[in-house]
Write a protein that holds these residues in place. Structure first.
Motif, PDB file in Angstrom:
ATOM      1  N   VAL A  59       0.837  -1.203   0.000  1.00  0.00           N
ATOM      2  CA  VAL A  59       0.000   0.000   0.000  1.00  0.00           C
ATOM      3  C   VAL A  59       0.871   1.252   0.000  1.00  0.00           C
ATOM      4  CG1 VAL A  59      -1.656   1.324   1.359  1.00  0.00           C
ATOM      5  CG2 VAL A  59      -1.961  -1.141   1.080  1.00  0.00           C
ATOM      6  N   ARG A  63       1.578   4.483  -2.916  1.00  0.00           N
ATOM      7  CA  ARG A  63       1.427   5.910  -2.593  1.00  0.00           C
ATOM      8  C   ARG A  63       2.774   6.644  -2.588  1.00  0.00           C
ATOM      9  NH1 ARG A  63      -2.810   7.768   0.503  1.00  0.00           N
ATOM     10  NH2 ARG A  63      -1.357   8.883   1.869  1.00  0.00           N
ATOM     11  N   ARG A 323      -8.479   0.726   1.341  1.00  0.00           N
ATOM     12  CA  ARG A 323      -7.468   0.574   0.300  1.00  0.00           C
ATOM     13  C   ARG A 323      -7.012  -0.881   0.174  1.00  0.00           C
ATOM     14  NH1 ARG A 323      -4.121   4.132  -2.136  1.00  0.00           N
ATOM     15  NH2 ARG A 323      -5.976   5.454  -1.911  1.00  0.00           N
ATOM     16  N   GLY A 333      -8.884   2.588  -6.730  1.00  0.00           N
ATOM     17  CA  GLY A 333      -9.640   3.633  -6.064  1.00  0.00           C
ATOM     18  C   GLY A 333      -9.593   4.932  -6.831  1.00  0.00           C
ATOM     19  N   ASP A 337      -8.449   9.838  -3.599  1.00  0.00           N
ATOM     20  CA  ASP A 337      -8.146   9.096  -2.384  1.00  0.00           C
ATOM     21  C   ASP A 337      -6.646   8.930  -2.166  1.00  0.00           C
ATOM     22  OD1 ASP A 337     -10.972   6.876  -2.789  1.00  0.00           O
ATOM     23  OD2 ASP A 337     -10.810   8.849  -1.844  1.00  0.00           O
ATOM     24  N   SER A 338      -5.840   9.089  -3.208  1.00  0.00           N
ATOM     25  CA  SER A 338      -4.400   8.902  -3.059  1.00  0.00           C
ATOM     26  C   SER A 338      -3.767   9.972  -2.192  1.00  0.00           C
ATOM     27  CB  SER A 338      -3.734   8.884  -4.438  1.00  0.00           C
ATOM     28  OG  SER A 338      -3.907  10.134  -5.076  1.00  0.00           O
ATOM     29  N   LEU A 342      -4.383   7.656   5.167  1.00  0.00           N
ATOM     30  CA  LEU A 342      -4.836   6.287   5.394  1.00  0.00           C
ATOM     31  C   LEU A 342      -4.809   5.909   6.861  1.00  0.00           C
ATOM     32  CD1 LEU A 342      -3.010   4.376   2.517  1.00  0.00           C
ATOM     33  CD2 LEU A 342      -5.346   5.251   2.533  1.00  0.00           C
TER      34      LEU A 342
END
Length: 375
Positions: A59, A63, A323, A333, A337-338, A342
């Protein structure tokens, strides 16, 4: 009469110092089953930890172009946990094999050093996050932000450097030692005895671990969260700050639940060893004293912490959970949202809403233009 008094006294002294209640018959002692259970627990922690931290790193890798301050801290926590997980097969093999540690002194030094690096990095990084929350909520000062990413990297690199310096005494003293009581070989610290050296290396190393590695960061976090909770009770804080405190507090509580038993047991061993003769430590059950067994169990509990942080993120951080589910379902997504957090730790994220509004406005502006042209 005097001789009889001396004789009776000798009986009573001998009877008071010899405790038959601790006597264990050899057939009741089954170190094999205990070692196999310990190996199974280490293996379970390895599987769960690799899966959880693997998802975490994937994850974060997705990002990497929009890393926030919190992402950087989470990345370093995850790397420290992965390093510890790599050493678990060695500890499992030591517990399961009759000969004990069979990988030699170099691997013993590396595994023991990584064990302490994980603890130092974990507590120091949590102290940095706690200090940032304290300054942000109590004094309205933002220590870390996206505008100053260099400070975040300097803090994380300083944590690793301090941790490496603190493990030097442990790295030097760690050896694969054959048990003097015809027991298995163990990976342990082999300090020179205080009577054989002018300087007590064992006591100095333990005090460095207890004071710098445990007590000082614990005092900092205790002070920070005491002030934060008092401030939250007196004033009305935003939902984002309250949620950030809840998530960080959960991480800190789980860390101390896993590591405090080991540190307390190690403190008892440190101070008890100063008043115990070397030959007295040879008594025990199945070749181990109760204190040695407690150290073994509590150190295994500390290792379990390496697989718990991803589970906390899944349970408490809904954006991270969303995510992960999208990644497992192979669903991409939304682009907006990036840039959202999180983790909900609030580290360096107070300055984000205005920036995110500009990004969202730029993304939604063409849609509004199309809708207005159609109308």
């Amino acid at each position: 009469m005097t001789n009889m008094d001396l004789y009776l006294g000798g009986i009573f002294v001998q009877n008071s110092t010899y405790d038959y209640g601790d006597y264990v018959y050899e057939e009741d002692c089954k170190p094999e089953s205990r070692g196999h259970l310990e190996a199974v627990l280490y293996s379970l922690a390895l599987v769960v930890g690799l899966l959880g931290n693997g998802l975490l790193l994937v994850v974060l890798a997705q990002r990497r172009r929009t890393w926030s301050v919190t992402d950087t801290f989470i990345l370093h926590l995850g790397v420290a946990d992965c390093l510890l997980l790599i050493t678990l097969p060695f500890w499992a093999a030591q517990a399961a094999q009759d000969q004990g540690w069979s990988f030699g002194t170099p691997f013993c030094k590396a595994a023991g050093a990584i064990f302490n690096i994980n603890f130092y990095c974990g507590i120091f990084l949590l102290a940095c996050i706690s200090l940032d929350r304290y300054l942000s909520i109590v004094h309205a000062v933002q220590l870390y932000s996206r505008r100053k990413p260099r400070l975040v990297h300097i803090s994380c690199l300083s944590v690793w450097l301090i941790s490496l310096l603190l493990i030097i005494p442990d790295y030097i003293s760690l050896e694969a030692v054959k048990n003097a009581r015809q027991g298995p070989t163990v990976c342990t610290h082999n300090y020179p005895h205080a009577s054989q050296s002018v300087f007590d290396w064992r006591l100095a190393s333990r005090l460095l671990y207890h004071i710098v590695g445990f007590l000082l960061p614990s005092a900092v976090m205790l002070f920070c969260y005491s002030c934060i909770l008092l401030r939250l009770q007196r004033g009305s804080q935003g939902l984002q700050k309250q949620r950030a405190v809840r998530v960080i507090l959960a991480l800190v509580v789980v860390f101390f639940l896993c590591w405090t038993p080991y540190n307390i047991t190690l403190m008892v061993d440190t101070f008890q060893s100063n008043y115990k003769a070397p030959e007295e430590s040879a008594d025990g059950v199945c070749g181990k004293t109760s204190l040695e067994t407690a150290l073994m169990v509590t150190s295994a509990l500390g290792c379990f912490h390496a697989c718990l942080n991803p589970l906390l993120y899944l349970g408490l951080c809904r954006n991270f959970r969303k995510r992960v589910l999208e990644m497992l379902r192979c669903v991409r997504g939304a682009q907006a949202d990036s840039r959202c957090s999180l983790w909900e730790l609030g580290v360096g994220e107070e300055a984000l809403p205005a920036h995110e509004k500009v990004v969202l406005n730029q993304m939604t502006k063409p849609e509004h233009q199309v809708q207005s042209s159609q109308s």
